[in-house]
Design a protein around this motif. Structure first.
Motif, PDB file in Angstrom:
ATOM      1  N   GLU A  51       3.858  18.622   6.104  1.00  0.00           N
ATOM      2  CA  GLU A  51       4.577  19.872   6.571  1.00  0.00           C
ATOM      3  C   GLU A  51       3.737  20.726   7.428  1.00  0.00           C
ATOM      4  O   GLU A  51       4.082  21.744   7.725  1.00  0.00           O
ATOM      5  CB  GLU A  51       5.187  20.450   5.395  1.00  0.00           C
ATOM      6  N   LEU A  52       2.369  20.145   7.432  1.00  0.00           N
ATOM      7  CA  LEU A  52       1.500  21.253   8.131  1.00  0.00           C
ATOM      8  C   LEU A  52       1.021  20.826   9.403  1.00  0.00           C
ATOM      9  O   LEU A  52       1.084  19.649   9.732  1.00  0.00           O
ATOM     10  CB  LEU A  52       0.389  21.407   6.933  1.00  0.00           C
ATOM     11  N   THR A  53       0.769  21.639  10.185  1.00  0.00           N
ATOM     12  CA  THR A  53       0.152  21.296  11.515  1.00  0.00           C
ATOM     13  C   THR A  53      -0.971  20.494  11.359  1.00  0.00           C
ATOM     14  O   THR A  53      -1.808  20.608  10.194  1.00  0.00           O
ATOM     15  CB  THR A  53       0.075  22.489  12.531  1.00  0.00           C
ATOM     16  N   GLU A  54      -1.760  20.042  12.389  1.00  0.00           N
ATOM     17  CA  GLU A  54      -2.766  19.195  12.447  1.00  0.00           C
ATOM     18  C   GLU A  54      -4.223  19.986  12.109  1.00  0.00           C
ATOM     19  O   GLU A  54      -5.176  18.830  11.432  1.00  0.00           O
ATOM     20  CB  GLU A  54      -2.894  18.416  13.475  1.00  0.00           C
ATOM     21  N   VAL A  55      -4.233  21.044  12.336  1.00  0.00           N
ATOM     22  CA  VAL A  55      -5.661  21.649  12.304  1.00  0.00           C
ATOM     23  C   VAL A  55      -5.757  22.348  10.735  1.00  0.00           C
ATOM     24  O   VAL A  55      -4.961  23.321  10.728  1.00  0.00           O
ATOM     25  CB  VAL A  55      -5.975  22.441  13.174  1.00  0.00           C
ATOM     26  N   THR A  56      -6.765  22.390  10.301  1.00  0.00           N
ATOM     27  CA  THR A  56      -7.092  23.202   8.918  1.00  0.00           C
ATOM     28  C   THR A  56      -8.188  24.210   9.477  1.00  0.00           C
ATOM     29  O   THR A  56      -9.216  23.632   9.932  1.00  0.00           O
ATOM     30  CB  THR A  56      -7.481  22.453   7.824  1.00  0.00           C
ATOM     31  N   GLN A  57      -8.099  25.439   9.342  1.00  0.00           N
ATOM     32  CA  GLN A  57      -9.124  26.461   9.558  1.00  0.00           C
ATOM     33  C   GLN A  57      -9.623  26.695   8.219  1.00  0.00           C
ATOM     34  O   GLN A  57      -9.210  27.447   7.572  1.00  0.00           O
ATOM     35  CB  GLN A  57      -8.583  27.597  10.712  1.00  0.00           C
ATOM     36  N   ILE A  58     -10.938  26.718   8.279  1.00  0.00           N
ATOM     37  CA  ILE A  58     -11.799  27.134   7.066  1.00  0.00           C
ATOM     38  C   ILE A  58     -12.431  28.240   7.563  1.00  0.00           C
ATOM     39  O   ILE A  58     -13.170  28.510   8.151  1.00  0.00           O
ATOM     40  CB  ILE A  58     -12.854  26.145   6.559  1.00  0.00           C
TER      41      ILE A  58
END
Lengths: 426, 126
Positions: free
Chosen positions: A25-32
């Motif tokens: 359900e999430l877009t492709e990038v994870t920002q830490i």
């Protein structure tokens, strides 16, 4: 763990799962998000709210200047406007993150749709909605998540709020007052260390360049040898008298004043730079004849100045006598009018004989409460027209003279005329 | 309610200049655009080691509605992308006399809802 600077795709997926979210359900990038090494945190940053004008100035690459001595509230100046600065507090934390990706930059539905067209059936939308319990399984075959680290370079609980304000110009006269120009023969007595050039004034005065330039013209500051100077009242009178005397000497019609002849005739008496400036203050172009530009003196300005000369000595004058003396003092053909006394003199018609006395706005206290006090001590009841010149400088777009009067005075009606008196009876 | 404090002590010099010094990722005006993440309260970090960066949390976006979701320790925060009513400038004190505009902030991620705790039935080391 928390102190680990780089996190793996696996770490991120584990947390997504623990949080009961579904990767599909999430877009492709994870920002830490990280707090950077303390040495890289920037404590010199401030947040400042911008209005449309300020945003335009910044995007246009224009300079903004903070101004204020330690004992003054700071202002911010653009090239033409002045803003009052207040610091506002918020109970929320504002984390400042350079280069943070917003949703649109992290891969959206469209991207996912495109991918499924390419044959990646795993990320199909329908399937993701039904994959609640299977997320663990569906993760396995996936490429590693795209992970970027973003630093929170500063956390704020306050920000500056700017409001357009009137430039603070009253200091200008104070700075220029000690070095008034009284003629070349008295220059030796002027304390040179108290002279101001443009840069020094601009540093000191809480106003934009445009506002300062306008005020310098308004108060008739003259640039003499790079320094801005005011003319001392008696000296200004002397120079103006010389100029006006030439009208009769040359039998000039009032709209046929020659600038060249004026300056040429007086240059042995008055420095040319002062003649030029004085001619500029008191005259305007009238007509061009045979290619020669002619001028006329500004009648109201000349008459007002000459009224001030007559009123200069303290005390009250018999109104009729004063008006006669005033008429006699102005060049022939110019007409004096009582209305020109507004802001420089007060008239009392209730006495016998009627009297007039000098009462200049510039001599009143700066503080608005003090000023109203002096005004009502001088005269118990004022019409709006009478009092306006003395309180005009406090008026703003939002708070005009009438609003000021409502706030600081008490309105009543006297013989059908609205008058204002002191708010509190003594 | 905003509460105002006098700023005179923070800007002590007679005149301070703001210059535009451009950095990468610029907006059309030549000034980079940065973002603000707005949270209720403040983040408290337990931190033993004072050097090196500290991870705060993971930020994701839902592809469905573009809403951000932030996992902070044992809490999940749901937020929204919001355009600032008034943009903000990030200014930096250069030396004693001048400020420069580092960036403009036009949008923020606002997390105003109460954080939801993560209830985990699996023992996880997070």
């Amino acid at each position: 763990m928390d102190t680990c600077p780089e996190r793996s795709s696996e770490d991120v997926r584990k947390i997504i799962k623990t949080a009961k979210l579904h990767e599909s359900e999430l877009t492709e990038v994870t920002q830490i998000l990280r707090f950077p090494d303390p040495s890289k945190q920037n404590d010199n940053l401030k947040l400042m709210l911008l209005d449309d004008n300020l945003l335009k100035e910044i995007e246009g690459g224009n300079q903004l200047i903070f101004k204020g001595d330690p004992d003054e509230n700071a202002v911010l100046c653009t090239s033409s406007k002045t803003y009052d600065i207040k610091e506002a507090e918020t109970s929320n934390s504002l984390l400042l993150v350079p280069e943070l990706l917003f949703a649109a930059s992290t891969g959206l539905d469209e991207t996912i749709v495109n991918k499924s067209v390419e044959g990646d059936s795993d990320s199909s939308f329908d399937k993701s909605n039904t994959s609640l319990n299977k997320s663990a399984d569906s993760d396995d075959g996936k490429p590693p998540r795209e992970i970027v680290h973003k630093d929170i370079i500063s956390t704020f609980f306050t920000y500056y709020e700017l409001k357009p304000c009137k430039p603070r110009l009253s200091k200008l006269i104070k700075l220029l007052d000690p070095t008034k120009y009284r003629g070349p023969e008295l220059e030796y007595a002027v304390d040179k260390s108290k002279l101001y050039n443009y840069e020094a004034l601009f540093d000191q005065i809480q106003a934009s360049k445009a506002e300062l330039d306008e005020e310098l013209i308004k108060i008739q500051a003259i640039k003499i040898d790079d320094h801005y100077r005011l003319l001392e009242f008696d000296y200004e009178f002397r120079v103006l008298s010389h100029m006006l005397d030439l009208i009769e000497e040359n039998s000039w019609p009032l709209d046929r004043i020659s600038k060249d002849v004026t300056i040429d005739s007086l240059k042995d008496l008055v420095p040319e730079s002062i003649l030029e400036a004085m001619f500029g203050f008191y005259s305007s172009e009238s007509a061009v004849d045979d290619g020669i530009q002619y001028y006329q003196y500004k009648q109201d300005k000349v008459c007002q100045f000459l009224a001030r000369v007559l009123l200069k000595s303290a005390g009250k004058f018999n109104l009729t006598e004063f008006l006669q003396a005033w008429r006699d003092s102005v060049p022939e053909g110019m007409t004096t009018d009582e209305s020109l006394l507004s802001g420089i003199a007060l008239i009392d018609k209730t006495t016998t004989p009627q009297v007039v006395w000098g009462f200049a706005e510039s001599d009143l206290p700066e503080d608005i409460n003090q000023r109203f006090k002096v005004l009502f001590q001088t005269k118990a009841k004022w019409t709006v027209d009478e009092i306006s010149p003395y309180i005009q400088l406090y008026a703003t777009e939002k708070l005009n003279v009438n609003a000021l009067l409502t706030k600081y005075a008490r309105a009543s009606t006297q013989d059908g005329v609205r008058v204002f008196s002191a708010k509190h009876m003594k | 309610m905003n509460h105002y404090i006098d700023v005179r002590t923070q800007i002590p010099r007679a005149r301070q200049t703001i210059n535009n010094n451009n950095i990468k990722t610029e907006t059309e005006g030549g000034v980079p655009e940065w973002a603000i993440i707005e949270l209720q309260g403040l983040i408290q970090m337990k931190k033993e080691d004072q050097s090196g960066p500290t991870v705060v949390g993971d930020l994701h976006y839902f592809s469905r509605n573009r809403h951000p979701v932030l996992i902070l320790g044992h809490h999940v925060l749901n937020g929204k992308e919001v355009k600032l009513e008034q943009p903000m400038a990030v200014i930096e004190k250069d030396d004693t006399t001048s400020y420069k505009v580092k960036a403009i902030v036009k949008k923020k991620l606002l997390f105003k809802s109460r954080p939801k705790p993560i209830i985990s039935n699996v023992s996880e080391k997070v």
